[in-house]
Design a protein around this motif. Structure first.
Motif, PDB file in Angstrom:
ATOM      1  N   ARG A 187       0.811  -1.210   0.000  1.00 52.54           N
ATOM      2  CA  ARG A 187       0.000   0.000   0.000  1.00 52.54           C
ATOM      3  C   ARG A 187       0.850   1.267   0.000  1.00 52.54           C
ATOM      4  O   ARG A 187       0.539   2.232  -0.717  1.00 52.54           O
ATOM      5  CB  ARG A 187      -0.938  -0.006   1.215  1.00 52.54           C
ATOM      6  N   ASP A 188       1.910   1.290   0.773  1.00 48.92           N
ATOM      7  CA  ASP A 188       2.747   2.484   0.834  1.00 48.92           C
ATOM      8  C   ASP A 188       3.336   2.813  -0.531  1.00 48.92           C
ATOM      9  O   ASP A 188       3.380   3.982  -0.945  1.00 48.92           O
ATOM     10  CB  ASP A 188       3.860   2.306   1.861  1.00 48.92           C
ATOM     11  N   GLU A 189       3.801   1.782  -1.216  1.00 47.60           N
ATOM     12  CA  GLU A 189       4.374   2.015  -2.541  1.00 47.60           C
ATOM     13  C   GLU A 189       3.308   2.500  -3.511  1.00 47.60           C
ATOM     14  O   GLU A 189       3.539   3.429  -4.293  1.00 47.60           O
ATOM     15  CB  GLU A 189       5.016   0.729  -3.072  1.00 47.60           C
ATOM     16  N   ALA A 190       2.119   1.884  -3.455  1.00 48.23           N
ATOM     17  CA  ALA A 190       1.031   2.299  -4.345  1.00 48.23           C
ATOM     18  C   ALA A 190       0.643   3.750  -4.094  1.00 48.23           C
ATOM     19  O   ALA A 190       0.435   4.527  -5.042  1.00 48.23           O
ATOM     20  CB  ALA A 190      -0.176   1.385  -4.155  1.00 48.23           C
ATOM     21  N   GLU A 191       0.555   4.127  -2.837  1.00 50.91           N
ATOM     22  CA  GLU A 191       0.168   5.500  -2.515  1.00 50.91           C
ATOM     23  C   GLU A 191       1.194   6.502  -3.033  1.00 50.91           C
ATOM     24  O   GLU A 191       0.834   7.562  -3.574  1.00 50.91           O
ATOM     25  CB  GLU A 191      -0.010   5.656  -1.009  1.00 50.91           C
TER      26      GLU A 191
END
Length: 452
Positions: A187-191
């Motif tokens: 999720r962090d990378e996607a955000e």
């Protein structure tokens, strides 16, 4: 009109032309700060005037070519939507070009290599424009396409892959969580990737935090490019991940927020996955927020290609659409599954179970909106046909039971009684005592009401 050269904008912002040049630049600022008016009604106007922020940033650092390109693209996008602004901008460009050609500076309003390139894109709600048209593209379309070209070319592989995958979400926007599953990353990378794409104006923030959307023209570009790179991006695996996410979340949300609706029907959808919501309100809010995305994932033309996943999602969505009075969407979803069921490879018991449930949901909603029974009859009749083709006697009986209820709602009382009698006979044949009791109870209700 053609896009304004980024070099011209940078030169004027930097003071080329002396006092006359500063007056011309001030004229652009006055034009940009006028109220924004779209040529067509519809859609929410942006909180800030398009081009204003880009103009301010270029004034702060006029030697930054990226900022100049950003302003050029923003002006082109606004001109495409606002005819008054387009007229004013054309007049301003004539004045600015005359200044440059008169020797006020070395800048020339030219497009190197025969094509304009810009790194950013802003704008929305264009009409009548397509990258795939066989007619000559308009100047506005050429400006948009060339702007996206350079924006895309500047992306690194991770950003480019996510950008190409986003159109697989058929709905109007996508959550960070859904994009995470789509891309198969954390999720962090996607955000971070989404925020970077937004800063490049290839996507824009949605109406609520954590949601993102693509302009229609950008979506077309990303989809076309995504198809070219389908193998490298593992596009079909990404689509499966997205559907699996929606199915698991919608199932958990439906069971958390609508338990009284789901558990009482013989063809009710099973619970998929182990997702949990902290409260009924949170589950209902998720369904409301994803409603249009979920319906689009079943019905939109670009959703074609994964009929099994679309049918499964339709099954999960049935309880919510009925309970929340989204009757038109319920009809559209049911008709989509009906169309899928006529594919010989999809005329299966699982598809029939979905049709039986959706038909029952439509019948149940008839008292809230008239006109749903026609679709209910088609769904239940098709389900019954498929069960008979596969010699599934128990489900055939339950389909007859549901069909009798629809006949009753349509005031075809003798047909309702006949369907119940057939259902009871099959239940006895297969030894389904619960089915026998349900059919007899329903038949007694008809007799006690004096209707048959």
């Amino acid at each position: 009109m053609d896009p304004i050269s980024a070099a011209l904008l940078a030169a004027l912002a930097g003071g080329v032309g002396g006092e006359l040049g500063r007056q011309v630049w001030a004229g652009l600022g006055t034009l940009v700060r006028k109220p924004f008016q779209r040529d067509e009604d519809g859609g929410q106007l942006p909180a800030t005037r398009p081009g204003e922020a880009e103009l301010t940033r270029l004034e702060e650092q006029p030697d930054d070519p990226m900022r100049a390109q950003a302003l050029s693209t923003a002006l082109a996008m606004r001109a495409a939507e606002d005819s008054d602004f387009r007229t004013g901008l054309q007049q301003w460009l004539t004045q600015a070009t005359a200044l440059v050609h008169s020797g006020g500076g070395e800048t020339r309003n030219e497009i190197s290599g025969g094509a304009f390139h810009g790194p950013v894109l802003q704008g929305r709600d264009f009409s009548g424009a397509s990258f795939t048209t066989h007619t000559q593209p308009s100047p506005q379309e050429r400006a948009v396409r060339s702007a996206i070209d350079l924006s895309y070319e500047r992306l690194d592989p991770l950003h480019a892959r996510l950008f190409r995958l986003l159109p697989l979400n058929a709905g109007p926007d996508i959550s960070t969580s859904a994009a995470t599953h789509l891309a198969g990353i954390d999720r962090d990378e996607a955000e971070k990737l989404l925020q970077d794409l937004a800063r490049a104006h290839l996507i824009e923030p949605g109406d609520t935090r954590g949601r993102w959307r693509l302009h229609d023209l950008v979506r077309l570009y990303a989809d076309e490019t995504g198809k070219i790179h389908a193998g490298a991006d593992d596009r079909e695996a990404a689509r499966r991940r997205l559907y699996a996410h929606y199915i698991a979340m919608a199932s958990a949300a439906s069971y958390a927020s609508l338990p009284w609706v789901i558990f009482q029907e013989p063809f009710s959808p099973p619970k998929a996955g182990d997702v949990r919501f902290s409260s009924r309100g949170q589950a209902a809010a998720w369904l409301d927020g994803e409603h249009t995305n979920l319906v689009a994932a079943v019905t939109a033309p670009q959703a074609e290609g994964r009929p099994g996943l679309r049918v499964a999602l339709a099954w999960i969505m049935g309880p919510y659409l009925g309970a929340r009075w989204h009757h038109d969407d319920l009809v559209t979803v049911t008709e989509t599954v009906l169309a899928i069921s006529h594919d010989p490879n999809r005329s299966t018991v699982p598809v029939a179970r979905v049709l039986a449930y959706l038909g029952r949901e439509l019948e149940h909603c008839e008292h809230e909106k008239h006109g749903l029974l026609a679709c209910a009859f088609k769904a239940q009749a098709r389900a019954l046909t498929i069960f008979r083709e596969h010699h599934d006697r128990t489900r055939e009986a339950w389909a007859l039971f549901n069909l009798s209820r629809t006949h009753h709602a349509d005031r075809q009382l003798h047909r309702a009684s006949e369907a119940l009698a057939q259902a009871a006979a099959i239940f006895r044949e297969v030894g389904d005592q619960d089915g026998v009791d349900a059919a007899c109870s329903r038949r007694r209700r008809l007799y006690l009401s004096g209707q048959v």
